[in-house]
Design a protein around this motif. Structure first.
Motif, PDB file in Angstrom:
ATOM      1  N   SER A 153      22.929  10.511 -14.991  1.00  0.00           N
ATOM      2  CA  SER A 153      23.001   9.381 -14.058  1.00  0.00           C
ATOM      3  C   SER A 153      24.418   9.215 -13.516  1.00  0.00           C
ATOM      4  O   SER A 153      25.357   9.901 -13.922  1.00  0.00           O
ATOM      5  CB  SER A 153      22.489   8.114 -14.718  1.00  0.00           C
ATOM      6  N   GLN A 157      27.415   4.105 -13.942  1.00  0.00           N
ATOM      7  CA  GLN A 157      26.438   3.595 -14.912  1.00  0.00           C
ATOM      8  C   GLN A 157      26.723   4.139 -16.309  1.00  0.00           C
ATOM      9  O   GLN A 157      26.520   3.436 -17.301  1.00  0.00           O
ATOM     10  CB  GLN A 157      25.023   4.024 -14.519  1.00  0.00           C
ATOM     11  N   ASN A 170      32.408  -3.785 -15.857  1.00  0.00           N
ATOM     12  CA  ASN A 170      32.303  -3.620 -14.408  1.00  0.00           C
ATOM     13  C   ASN A 170      33.654  -3.541 -13.695  1.00  0.00           C
ATOM     14  O   ASN A 170      33.831  -2.724 -12.794  1.00  0.00           O
ATOM     15  CB  ASN A 170      31.459  -4.743 -13.808  1.00  0.00           C
ATOM     16  N   GLN A 257      24.792  -0.865  -7.785  1.00  0.00           N
ATOM     17  CA  GLN A 257      24.332   0.197  -8.683  1.00  0.00           C
ATOM     18  C   GLN A 257      23.725  -0.468  -9.907  1.00  0.00           C
ATOM     19  O   GLN A 257      24.438  -1.091 -10.697  1.00  0.00           O
ATOM     20  CB  GLN A 257      25.497   1.095  -9.108  1.00  0.00           C
ATOM     21  N   GLY A 258      22.404  -0.370 -10.024  1.00  0.00           N
ATOM     22  CA  GLY A 258      21.743  -0.942 -11.188  1.00  0.00           C
ATOM     23  C   GLY A 258      22.036  -2.411 -11.381  1.00  0.00           C
ATOM     24  O   GLY A 258      22.442  -2.822 -12.458  1.00  0.00           O
ATOM     25  N   THR A 262      29.509  -2.551  -7.263  1.00  0.00           N
ATOM     26  CA  THR A 262      30.524  -1.511  -7.382  1.00  0.00           C
ATOM     27  C   THR A 262      31.461  -1.600  -6.190  1.00  0.00           C
ATOM     28  O   THR A 262      31.032  -1.576  -5.045  1.00  0.00           O
ATOM     29  CB  THR A 262      29.883  -0.112  -7.398  1.00  0.00           C
TER      30      THR A 262
END
Length: 271
Positions: A153, A157, A170, A257-258, A262
């Motif tokens: 991935s 992530q 993050n 992203q998920g 980002t």
DNA sequence: AAAAGCCCCTGGATGC
DNA sequence: TGCATCCAGGGGCTTT
């Protein structure tokens, strides 16, 4: 909120002050992420021998067993002799002979969990799958590269996942990828050797500097003495959508992203 | 085994 | 001013 630097800064701000303190009483507020797993009576009379950290968990070594503490998204600890009456978001108080250790956590994603030992199932459920400690000798380049190789991935992530390297949340994921010049969407397994060397160095560099700056205080983070951090002022991309990149002046971009934001610079992060 | 989504919860900022 | 919506520094759990 708190990533490795904030947790480490918190640890450093009260570890020596609490070491050796006897537990006098325990107060529980609203439920946190998990039950404590012990009665207050089991803790009273024990001593806090040391405070360690594993990833974003703090480990308080007691005479018998350990107390695992996690700050979740909105948690912070305070430790001092005199503290006001508990507020609506103060959900755990450990009154000791040296002062009151208090967890303040509005969102209650944090946790305080007692485990009989670090090796116990209770502790290993939380610590068992954690990756390399980036600020310790544990953080070998070869092991890091091997971890990346087996992940398909996006590198962003993978950094957040904590199974290859711990503590990078993050903010610091965005910052380290910027520093390494790597696209956040690049599959981890496809990072080149030079890329992984740059990323490995960037993780160590960013986290070390963040600890030195007292962490990042975006909203309300402060250490156990109530002091703020200042690393957010040095962020290259995090929280800077649309502002000029500090290196190339092109606008910093924002993408999802998920379910997480980002921040990145398309010009500086091409690897 | 790994990857992707889903939640847990509250408060602050923004928009109508 | 009031109300709805979205967003936030994490990560375990369930389902593919």
């Amino acid at each position: 909120m708190p990533e490795l630097p904030e947790v480490e800064v918190t640890r450093l701000s009260f570890a020596s002050a609490i070491a050796g303190a006897g537990v006098e009483s325990v107060r529980l507020g609203k439920p946190l992420r998990w039950p404590l797993g012990a009665t207050p009576a089991q803790l009273v009379g024990q001593h806090v021998r040391a405070v360690r950290r594993r990833g974003k968990y703090l480990l308080l070594d007691l005479d018998q067993g350990i107390l695992l503490m996690h700050l979740g998204m909105s948690g912070s600890l305070s430790f001092s002799k005199q503290q006001p009456a508990p507020g609506a978001h103060d959900h755990f108080d450990l009154q000791t002979s040296r002062g009151l250790l208090r967890l303040h956590d509005p969102r209650r994603f944090g946790a305080v969990v007692y485990a009989p030992s670090e090796d116990s199932p209770e502790a290993q459920k939380l610590l068992g799958k954690l990756g390399l400690e980036p600020l310790s000798a544990d953080f070998a380049l070869d092991a890091f590269r091997a971890g990346l190789k087996r992940r398909g991935s996006a590198i962003k992530q993978v950094l957040l996942g904590g199974q290859v390297v711990v503590g990078v949340g993050n903010i610091y994921a965005c910052e380290t990828l910027f520093l390494a010049g790597i696209r956040p969407t690049l599959k981890a397994s496809r990072i080149t050797k030079p890329g992984s060397i740059r990323l490995h160095a960037a993780i160590f560099d960013v986290l070390t500097r963040a600890v030195a700056k007292g962490g990042s205080s975006l909203r309300d983070f402060s250490n156990a003495k109530g002091e703020n951090g200042y690393f957010q002022l040095e962020a290259m991309v995090y929280g800077r959508e649309g502002l000029p990149c500090k290196v190339c002046a092109k606008p910093v971009r924002l993408m999802r992203q998920g379910q997480r934001s980002t921040y990145w610079c398309a010009h500086c992060q091409k690897a």
